[in-house]
Design an enzyme around this catalytic site. Structure first.
Site, short mmCIF file in Angstrom:
data_model
loop_
_atom_site.label_atom_id
_atom_site.label_comp_id
_atom_site.label_asym_id
_atom_site.label_seq_id
_atom_site.Cartn_x
_atom_site.Cartn_y
_atom_site.Cartn_z
N CYS A 79 0.81 -1.22 0.00
CA CYS A 79 0.00 0.00 0.00
C CYS A 79 0.85 1.28 0.00
O CYS A 79 1.44 1.61 -1.02
CB CYS A 79 -0.97 -0.08 1.17
N ARG A 106 -2.60 7.72 -6.04
CA ARG A 106 -2.89 7.58 -4.61
C ARG A 106 -4.39 7.66 -4.35
O ARG A 106 -5.10 8.37 -5.06
CB ARG A 106 -2.22 8.69 -3.81
N ARG A 134 -7.82 2.47 1.62
CA ARG A 134 -7.41 3.71 0.90
C ARG A 134 -6.23 3.41 -0.02
O ARG A 134 -5.20 4.08 0.00
CB ARG A 134 -7.09 4.83 1.90
N HIS A 169 -3.30 -5.35 1.81
CA HIS A 169 -2.59 -5.58 3.07
C HIS A 169 -2.59 -7.07 3.46
O HIS A 169 -3.43 -7.49 4.27
CB HIS A 169 -3.28 -4.82 4.20
N GLU A 171 -0.80 -8.55 5.49
CA GLU A 171 -0.47 -8.72 6.92
C GLU A 171 -1.71 -8.58 7.80
O GLU A 171 -1.64 -8.86 8.99
CB GLU A 171 0.63 -7.73 7.33
N1 GLN Z 1 -3.66 6.30 1.35
C1 GLN Z 1 -2.34 6.02 1.83
C2 GLN Z 1 -1.29 6.87 1.12
O1 GLN Z 1 -1.58 7.54 0.21
C3 GLN Z 1 -2.01 4.55 1.68
C4 GLN Z 1 -2.96 3.72 2.50
C5 GLN Z 1 -2.40 2.47 3.07
O2 GLN Z 1 -1.18 2.25 3.16
N2 GLN Z 1 -3.28 1.60 3.52
O3 GLN Z 1 -0.17 6.86 1.52
#
Ligand code: GLN
Length: 194
Positions: A79, A106, A134, A169, A171
């Protein structure tokens, strides 16, 4: 075999626990001096890429880690970590390591779809339940990247040389298959694994 987890912000503890369940030794990278330890692989956890990128530079860790990744250190990014690795960001003028030849947007799924769970198939790994929070979107990947997975036609997992980048994710689920894949296929640590 030691796995170093960037621990300046975000979901680093969960990453450490996942690797420890596979019998790996983990260390935390919190400050410049931590880079003096011996380690064989790097993990860039999820969290907030802007905060992580800023801290990496302020703490004097950025250049050292960038060189290690460029020199082939096995690196697993989830992420926000993918944003740190990306060559280009479509909606942010900041860039970070730029070691991964992909273009990333992003927070691409918008507010309503900020977090979701989706089952899918990852190449060389199999069925996997993916938690997205996100998440960024990999808009384009150079032909040198191996696409390991897509969800709704969006790339969610790529491998490029020794870098493994996941927009979800792994993890945060109990399934250790992605971590095992990283250890076995990229770090090449197959001994002592349960
Ligand atoms: N939205 C976050 C970013 O732009 C990333 C989100 C996440 O690592 N779960 O850094």
């Amino acid at each position: 075999m030691k796995i170093a987890v960037l621990a300046v912000q975000g979901a680093f503890l969960e990453q450490e626990k996942a690797f420890q369940k596979l019998g790996m030794e983990t260390i935390e990278l919190r400050k410049k001096e931590d880079l003096e330890a011996d380690f064989d692989a790097l993990v860039l956890p999820g969290g907030e890429s802007t905060v992580q990128g800023k801290l990496l530079k302020e703490l004097g860790m950025f250049q050292d880690l960038k060189s290690r990744i460029e020199n082939g250190m096995p690196t697993m990014a989830t992420c926000a970590g993918v944003i740190l690795l990306a060559g280009t960001l479509t909606n942010d003028s900041r860039t970070y390591f730029q070691t991964l030849p992909v273009s990333v947007t992003r927070n691409a799924y918008g507010r309503q779809l900020g977090s979701f769970y989706q089952e899918g198939v990852l190449k060389e790994i199999g069925n996997f339940g993916m938690e997205f929070i996100r998440a960024p979107l990999i808009e384009a990947a150079s032909p040198e990247c191996t696409i390991l997975g897509t969800v709704n036609d969006h790339v969610v997992a790529v491998r490029y040389r020794s870098q493994l980048a996941l927009t979800f994710h792994p993890e945060l689920t109990d399934d250790l298959a992605v971590h095992r894949y990283f250890c076995q296929n990229i770090v090449n640590e197959i001994d002592s694994m349960p």
